[in-house]
Design an enzyme around this catalytic site. Structure first.
Site, short mmCIF file in Angstrom:
data_model
loop_
_atom_site.label_atom_id
_atom_site.label_comp_id
_atom_site.label_asym_id
_atom_site.label_seq_id
_atom_site.Cartn_x
_atom_site.Cartn_y
_atom_site.Cartn_z
N LYS A 55 4.34 7.92 -3.67
CA LYS A 55 3.34 7.34 -4.56
C LYS A 55 3.60 5.84 -4.68
O LYS A 55 4.70 5.44 -5.05
CB LYS A 55 3.41 7.98 -5.95
CG LYS A 55 2.76 9.34 -6.08
CD LYS A 55 1.25 9.28 -6.11
CE LYS A 55 0.73 8.61 -7.35
NZ LYS A 55 0.94 9.38 -8.59
N HIS A 56 2.63 5.04 -4.36
CA HIS A 56 2.72 3.59 -4.49
C HIS A 56 3.97 3.02 -3.82
O HIS A 56 4.76 2.29 -4.40
CB HIS A 56 2.63 3.18 -5.95
CG HIS A 56 1.27 3.43 -6.54
ND1 HIS A 56 0.15 2.70 -6.19
CD2 HIS A 56 0.84 4.37 -7.42
CE1 HIS A 56 -0.90 3.16 -6.86
NE2 HIS A 56 -0.51 4.17 -7.60
N ASN B 148 15.20 -2.43 -7.57
CA ASN B 148 16.44 -1.68 -7.54
C ASN B 148 16.16 -0.18 -7.57
O ASN B 148 15.18 0.25 -8.18
CB ASN B 148 17.32 -2.04 -8.74
CG ASN B 148 17.93 -3.43 -8.65
OD1 ASN B 148 18.32 -3.87 -7.58
ND2 ASN B 148 18.02 -4.10 -9.78
N HIS C 175 11.84 -4.02 -0.04
CA HIS C 175 10.73 -4.68 -0.74
C HIS C 175 9.56 -4.86 0.24
O HIS C 175 9.76 -4.95 1.43
CB HIS C 175 11.14 -6.04 -1.28
CG HIS C 175 12.15 -5.97 -2.37
ND1 HIS C 175 11.86 -5.53 -3.65
CD2 HIS C 175 13.48 -6.27 -2.38
CE1 HIS C 175 12.95 -5.58 -4.41
NE2 HIS C 175 13.93 -6.01 -3.66
#
Length: 393
Positions: free
Chosen positions: A66-67, A232, A393
Site C-alpha cells: 500500500k502506497h 525509517n 526512498h
C-alpha cells in the site's frame, strides 16, 4: 512494447503520465484492467520483494503493498487452524497451495492496512490463490504467470476491471537507476545487496549468541522486507511472515512502537475472546476487521455501547480488559526484529521486548551501541550487527 500511457500520475491533476523504458521492451504485460501510476509503483517494488524472499528461502512468497510500502510479506508455510480463522480462510473448500498460504499470511497479518492493496506473488498464481484474492478488496496483482482458471477468476473481479499484471521473471534492470525530483535527476547504483548471506549473523555482540534456523529465516524475511519499505522502518516477523511493519517514520522509536503495536494486534486477534466474538452472520469482512480493531483497543466501548453493538453482534460481548490483553501479549515469544539502520537507544529494545522479540538484526554503529547491547542482555535477546543499512526512498 516500450511504453504504456497511464490515465494520470499520483493524482488526477498530474498529466500526462506514462511508464517507459529507454532500452528494450517493458518486462510487463497487462492481462486485465488498467493499472495506474501508484499501482505500478506498488507492483514493481513488491515484485522485487517477493522475488528476493523466494531466492533467500526457497519458498513461495507473497506481499501486500500500500502506497509503496509493504503492509504484509510472507513465505508459503502451512496455516494452522487458528491462522485460518483469523485470516478468514477457514471456510475455503479448496486445498490451500503454498503460494495461496503465502498470500493468506501476507494479506492477513495487518488486514486494516492491506485494505485496497496491490498483491505480488513470486510463483504462478493458481486457482486457489485467485479465489482468496477474489474475496478481498484489492487493486491488483503482479505475478510471473497465471493458470487459465486463475485468470478467469481474477477477470471477474471488480466487474471485469481488476488489474492483472504478468512480469518476466528473468528481467534484470540496469545496474544504475535514476529518478527526478524538482527537475533534477538523481542517479545511484541499484541496491543489489544479498540478505541471505550467513555472514550477516556472525557479528553477535550480545551474551546470547544463539540463533535458531527459524530465527535466521525470519530475520532474513525482516531485512528483505525492510529493503523495500519507506524509511525509517522496522519489521517484526514470526513463523515466516511479517506481523508488524513500521514505515516512513522520522523517529526510529516511533517505527518500533508502530510495528510493535501491529504485532500486538496480530497476536490479540488470536485471543479466545476475539476468536469467539458473536458476529452477525451477514456482517461484511471489512466491517468485521474494523470492529475487531476497535474491540481490542482502548476504545472498545465504541462498538460495545448500547445501540451500537447490535449492529455487529448477536449478543453483547464482554470487553477484553487491559489486564487480559497484557497477559495474552506476554505469551507471544520467538519474534524476530529487523531494523533498516542502527538503533540509537535502548528504548527500542525495551519496546521490542514487550512484543515477544527474542532475535534482532540491525546495522550497528551507534555511539550508544553499548546501551543497546546492555538492554538486550537484560532480556536474553540475541542480536546481530549486520553492518548493512537498508534505507529506501
Amino acid at each position: 512494447m516500450k511504453e504504456l500511457q497511464l490515465k494520470y500520475g499520483c493524482n488526477p491533476n498530474q498529466k500526462p503520465s506514462r511508464i517507459f523504458t529507454d532500452e528494450g521492451e517493458l518486462p510487463i504485460e497487462v492481462l486485465n484492467g488498467r493499472p495506474g501510476y501508484i499501482n505500478f509503483l506498488d507492483a514493481l517494488n513488491s515484485w522485487q520483494l517477493v522475488r528476493e524472499l523466494k531466492q533467500a528461502t526457497g519458498l513461495p512468497a507473497a506481499a501486500s503493498f500500500k502506497h509503496v510500502s509493504p503492509a504484509g510479506a510472507a513465505v508459503g508455510l502451512p496455516l494452522d487452524e487458528t491462522l485460518k480463522r483469523i485470516y478468514f480462510v477457514d471456510d475455503v473448500k479448496t486445498i490451500l497451495t503454498p503460494i495461496a498460504c503465502a498470500y493468506a499470511r501476507a494479506r492477513g497479518a495487518d488486514r486494516m492496512s492491506s485494505y485496497g492493496d496491490f498483491i505480488a506473488l513470486s510463483d504462478t498464481c493458481d486457482a486457489a490463490t485467485a479465489l482468496l484474492i477474489k474475496r478481498e478488496v484489492s487493486d491488483g496483482v503482479i505475478a510471473p504467470d497465471y493458470t487459465e482458471d486463475a485468470i478467469e477468476i481474477l477477470k471477474a473481479k471488480r466487474k471485469g476491471t481488476y488489474n492483472v499484471i504478468k512480469i518476466d521473471p528473468d528481467y534484470q534492470p540496469a545496474p544504475i537507476e535514476r529518478k527526478q525530483v524538482f527537475g533534477i535527476t538523481f542517479e545511484q547504483g541499484r541496491n543489489e545487496i544479498r540478505l541471505d548471506d550467513p555472514a550477516l549473523f556472525e557479528n553477535i555482540p550480545t551474551r546470547n549468541k544463539t540463533f535458531t534456523d527459524e530465527a535466521k529465516r525470519d530475520l532474513m524475511i525482516a531485512l528483505i522486507t525492510l529493503k523495500y519499505t519507506q524509511s525509517n522502518s522496522v519489521c517484526y516477523v514470526k513463523d515466516g511472515q511479517a506481523i508488524g511493519i513500521g514505515a516512513g517514520q522520522q523517529s526510529r522509536i516511533h517505527c518500533t512502537r508502530l510495528a510493535g503495536n501491529k504485532a500486538d494486534i496480530w497476536w490479540l486477534r488470536q485471543h479466545p475472546k476475539v476468536m469467539e466474538l458473536p458476529f452477525k452472520y451477514d456482517i461484511r469482512r471489512a466491517d468485521r476487521d474494523n470492529t475487531i480493531d476497535v474491540y481490542i483497543s482502548d476504545d472498545y466501548d465504541d462498538v460495545l455501547r448500547d445501540g451500537t453493538w447490535q449492529q455487529f453482534f448477536t449478543e453483547r460481548p464482554e470487553p477484553l480488559s487491559r489486564e487480559e490483553k497484557k497477559a495474552w501479549i506476554a505469551k507471544n515469544t520467538g519474534v524476530a526484529l529487523g531494523s533498516d539502520a542502527f538503533f540509537p537507544f535502548g528504548d527500542n529494545i525495551e519496546r521490542a521486548h514487550k512484543s515477544g522479540v527474542q532475535y534482532i538484526a540491525q546495522a550497528g554503529g551507534s555511539v550508544r551501541d553499548d546501551n543497546v547491547i546492555e538492554t538486550c542482555d537484560k532480556y536474553g535477546i540475541a542480536m546481530a550487527f549486520t553492518g548493512v543499512r537498508l534505507f529506501h526512498h
